[in-house]
Design a protein around this motif. Sequence first.
Motif, mmCIF file in Angstrom:
data_model
loop_
_atom_site.group_PDB
_atom_site.id
_atom_site.type_symbol
_atom_site.label_atom_id
_atom_site.label_comp_id
_atom_site.label_asym_id
_atom_site.label_seq_id
_atom_site.Cartn_x
_atom_site.Cartn_y
_atom_site.Cartn_z
ATOM 1 N N GLY A 6 -8.129 0.591 -9.157
ATOM 2 C CA GLY A 6 -8.571 -0.386 -8.171
ATOM 3 C C GLY A 6 -7.600 -0.657 -7.051
ATOM 4 O O GLY A 6 -7.886 -1.470 -6.166
ATOM 5 N N VAL A 7 -6.448 0.020 -7.030
ATOM 6 C CA VAL A 7 -5.427 -0.197 -6.007
ATOM 7 C C VAL A 7 -5.381 1.009 -5.066
ATOM 8 O O VAL A 7 -5.275 2.153 -5.528
ATOM 9 C CB VAL A 7 -4.039 -0.430 -6.644
ATOM 10 C CG1 VAL A 7 -2.977 -0.585 -5.556
ATOM 11 C CG2 VAL A 7 -4.064 -1.645 -7.553
ATOM 12 N N ARG A 8 -5.439 0.747 -3.771
ATOM 13 C CA ARG A 8 -5.372 1.834 -2.790
ATOM 14 C C ARG A 8 -3.950 2.381 -2.744
ATOM 15 O O ARG A 8 -2.987 1.627 -2.552
ATOM 16 C CB ARG A 8 -5.776 1.303 -1.410
ATOM 17 C CG ARG A 8 -5.865 2.364 -0.310
ATOM 18 C CD ARG A 8 -6.364 1.706 0.973
ATOM 19 N NE ARG A 8 -6.521 2.665 2.052
ATOM 20 C CZ ARG A 8 -5.557 3.003 2.908
ATOM 21 N NH1 ARG A 8 -4.343 2.462 2.785
ATOM 22 N NH2 ARG A 8 -5.790 3.868 3.873
ATOM 23 N N VAL A 9 -3.807 3.702 -2.911
ATOM 24 C CA VAL A 9 -2.473 4.312 -3.007
ATOM 25 C C VAL A 9 -2.237 5.356 -1.925
ATOM 26 O O VAL A 9 -1.319 6.169 -2.052
ATOM 27 C CB VAL A 9 -2.260 4.935 -4.404
ATOM 28 C CG1 VAL A 9 -2.290 3.871 -5.488
ATOM 29 C CG2 VAL A 9 -3.286 6.039 -4.682
ATOM 30 N N ASN A 10 -3.042 5.343 -0.859
ATOM 31 C CA ASN A 10 -2.897 6.359 0.194
ATOM 32 C C ASN A 10 -1.458 6.544 0.648
ATOM 33 O O ASN A 10 -0.991 7.666 0.858
ATOM 34 C CB ASN A 10 -3.754 5.982 1.406
ATOM 35 C CG ASN A 10 -5.233 6.178 1.167
ATOM 36 O OD1 ASN A 10 -5.713 5.970 0.057
ATOM 37 N ND2 ASN A 10 -5.971 6.560 2.202
ATOM 38 N N ASP A 11 -0.740 5.445 0.832
ATOM 39 C CA ASP A 11 0.609 5.502 1.383
ATOM 40 C C ASP A 11 1.690 5.216 0.332
ATOM 41 O O ASP A 11 2.861 5.041 0.679
ATOM 42 C CB ASP A 11 0.734 4.505 2.539
ATOM 43 C CG ASP A 11 -0.299 4.763 3.638
ATOM 44 O OD1 ASP A 11 -0.466 5.941 4.013
ATOM 45 O OD2 ASP A 11 -0.948 3.802 4.085
ATOM 46 N N THR A 12 1.306 5.162 -0.932
ATOM 47 C CA THR A 12 2.267 4.898 -2.003
ATOM 48 C C THR A 12 3.011 6.181 -2.340
ATOM 49 O O THR A 12 2.391 7.216 -2.603
ATOM 50 C CB THR A 12 1.551 4.366 -3.257
ATOM 51 O OG1 THR A 12 0.793 3.205 -2.919
ATOM 52 C CG2 THR A 12 2.547 4.022 -4.351
ATOM 53 N N PRO A 13 4.353 6.169 -2.351
ATOM 54 C CA PRO A 13 5.113 7.396 -2.664
ATOM 55 C C PRO A 13 4.899 7.816 -4.115
ATOM 56 O O PRO A 13 4.535 6.994 -4.960
ATOM 57 C CB PRO A 13 6.567 6.989 -2.404
ATOM 58 C CG PRO A 13 6.584 5.499 -2.497
ATOM 59 C CD PRO A 13 5.241 5.032 -2.031
ATOM 60 N N PRO A 14 5.144 9.092 -4.420
ATOM 61 C CA PRO A 14 4.876 9.612 -5.771
ATOM 62 C C PRO A 14 5.545 8.815 -6.882
ATOM 63 O O PRO A 14 4.925 8.548 -7.925
ATOM 64 C CB PRO A 14 5.412 11.042 -5.713
ATOM 65 C CG PRO A 14 5.357 11.414 -4.277
ATOM 66 C CD PRO A 14 5.617 10.157 -3.509
ATOM 67 N N GLU A 15 6.803 8.431 -6.675
ATOM 68 C CA GLU A 15 7.549 7.758 -7.741
ATOM 69 C C GLU A 15 7.015 6.362 -8.048
ATOM 70 O O GLU A 15 7.341 5.792 -9.088
ATOM 71 C CB GLU A 15 9.039 7.696 -7.389
ATOM 72 C CG GLU A 15 9.387 6.814 -6.203
ATOM 73 C CD GLU A 15 9.300 7.543 -4.868
ATOM 74 O OE1 GLU A 15 9.802 6.992 -3.874
ATOM 75 O OE2 GLU A 15 8.734 8.669 -4.828
ATOM 76 N N ARG A 16 6.184 5.822 -7.174
ATOM 77 C CA ARG A 16 5.637 4.484 -7.408
ATOM 78 C C ARG A 16 4.180 4.529 -7.863
ATOM 79 O O ARG A 16 3.550 3.486 -8.037
ATOM 80 C CB ARG A 16 5.772 3.632 -6.140
ATOM 81 C CG ARG A 16 7.227 3.324 -5.778
ATOM 82 C CD ARG A 16 7.325 2.476 -4.537
ATOM 83 N NE ARG A 16 6.559 1.223 -4.679
ATOM 84 C CZ ARG A 16 6.245 0.418 -3.658
ATOM 85 N NH1 ARG A 16 6.601 0.747 -2.428
ATOM 86 N NH2 ARG A 16 5.563 -0.685 -3.865
ATOM 87 N N ARG A 17 3.638 5.725 -8.037
ATOM 88 C CA ARG A 17 2.263 5.853 -8.528
ATOM 89 C C ARG A 17 2.279 5.952 -10.057
ATOM 90 O O ARG A 17 3.201 6.552 -10.644
ATOM 91 C CB ARG A 17 1.590 7.091 -7.938
ATOM 92 C CG ARG A 17 1.457 7.035 -6.428
ATOM 93 C CD ARG A 17 0.576 8.136 -5.895
ATOM 94 N NE ARG A 17 0.567 8.101 -4.433
ATOM 95 C CZ ARG A 17 -0.336 8.718 -3.665
ATOM 96 N NH1 ARG A 17 -1.295 9.444 -4.241
ATOM 97 N NH2 ARG A 17 -0.272 8.630 -2.354
ATOM 98 N N PRO A 18 1.252 5.400 -10.708
ATOM 99 C CA PRO A 18 1.193 5.474 -12.189
ATOM 100 C C PRO A 18 0.664 6.824 -12.660
ATOM 101 O O PRO A 18 -0.271 6.918 -13.458
ATOM 102 C CB PRO A 18 0.242 4.339 -12.533
ATOM 103 C CG PRO A 18 -0.695 4.264 -11.369
ATOM 104 C CD PRO A 18 0.137 4.601 -10.150
ATOM 105 N N THR A 19 1.263 7.895 -12.121
ATOM 106 C CA THR A 19 0.846 9.259 -12.452
ATOM 107 C C THR A 19 2.064 10.071 -12.873
ATOM 108 O O THR A 19 3.200 9.726 -12.557
ATOM 109 C CB THR A 19 0.185 9.952 -11.241
ATOM 110 O OG1 THR A 19 1.130 10.011 -10.162
ATOM 111 C CG2 THR A 19 -1.054 9.198 -10.781
#
Length: 369
Positions: free
Chosen positions: A66-79
């Motif tokens: 539910g959170v837009r991650v278009n501009d979220t860097p890789p290290e801050r994504r829950p992936t």
Amino acid sequence: MIYDLELIKVGKVYDNGTTAVADFDLMVRKGEFIAFLGPSGCGKTTTLRMIAGFESISRGDMMIRGVRVNDTPPERRPTAMIFQNYALFPHMTVRRNVGYGLEVKGMAKRERDEKVARMLATLDLEDIADKRPDRLSGGQRQRIALARGLVTEPDILLLDEPLGALDANLRKAIQNELKLLQRNLGVTFVFVTHAQSEALALSDRIVVMNKGRVEQISPPHQLYTRPNTPFVANFIGRNTIVDGVVRAVNGEVASVETALGLLSGALNGTLAPGANARVVIPAEAIEVVADGPGQAAAVGARSDGNVVTATVQRSDVVGHISHLSVTLPGGRPLALEAHVDKYPPGAFLPRNPVLLAWQAAEATVIPAA
């Protein structure tokens, strides 16, 4: 409903104007195993890298929980992402490789060691924990890469052809381990592969891509038996595809006039009489019968009229699989395969006439374009 992953009209256009991915829509539920399948250059790895944050998004929205991650860097994504070459550090032990991501995040050593120990036990790596990965087998290195990705407890694990470097037997064994692990952990997996068998065996749903666009998103059995487009019909399985014109639609069955006669199949799509269509017949659905007096009528009566004459060119048996090569009217070659119980050795000799038949429910009629 909040999805683990949602792609909304996601696209990627490179600086030179080349479109790599266009209008990609996908909603992934928690704990799903999704496979991206398609030929080289179709955009599947580019899409995976956009989800990971390693590629920028040109248009559309990428949502994780539910959170837009278009501009979220890789290290801050829950992936977490696992690459085909595993990208393990050869100078580190297995234990340090597995814990590296936690170390980068600054986790306290005691907590980090506990998490690593649990993950090593989960993936049966305890006996090699203090060895270096460059001295281990491909299967062991694959499990180390999985452990390193999973120990960070990602919402989504991204896998870029992680079995591509393994030999056939090991690949099959790791497939079984991978699916069992995913079900036990309940983590959402997004898996890129060019191998149909992997996608069909492992995934809950398959996304078939072609030239940067999604052709079909379906569970494996539906994708295999009910292709939506000519590309999917050609790409998945071993199908015979016959062009023609729709003559009638009766409920869920369409009759199509073809060069091989009037053929019928289950309608998949919107088609009206007069429309150009394709009849897609899976190899497994085709019954082969020796031709003879009265046979065509008898076979047609039990196969909804779907009967085509052919001539045997070659018959071979490999293990428990029979391979038949036949020629259709007009000279079109056709390759068939089935268990030896269905096509017994010696039953169909070269140059002998045969009849090919199938039930309408086992074939699919789709729009021609």
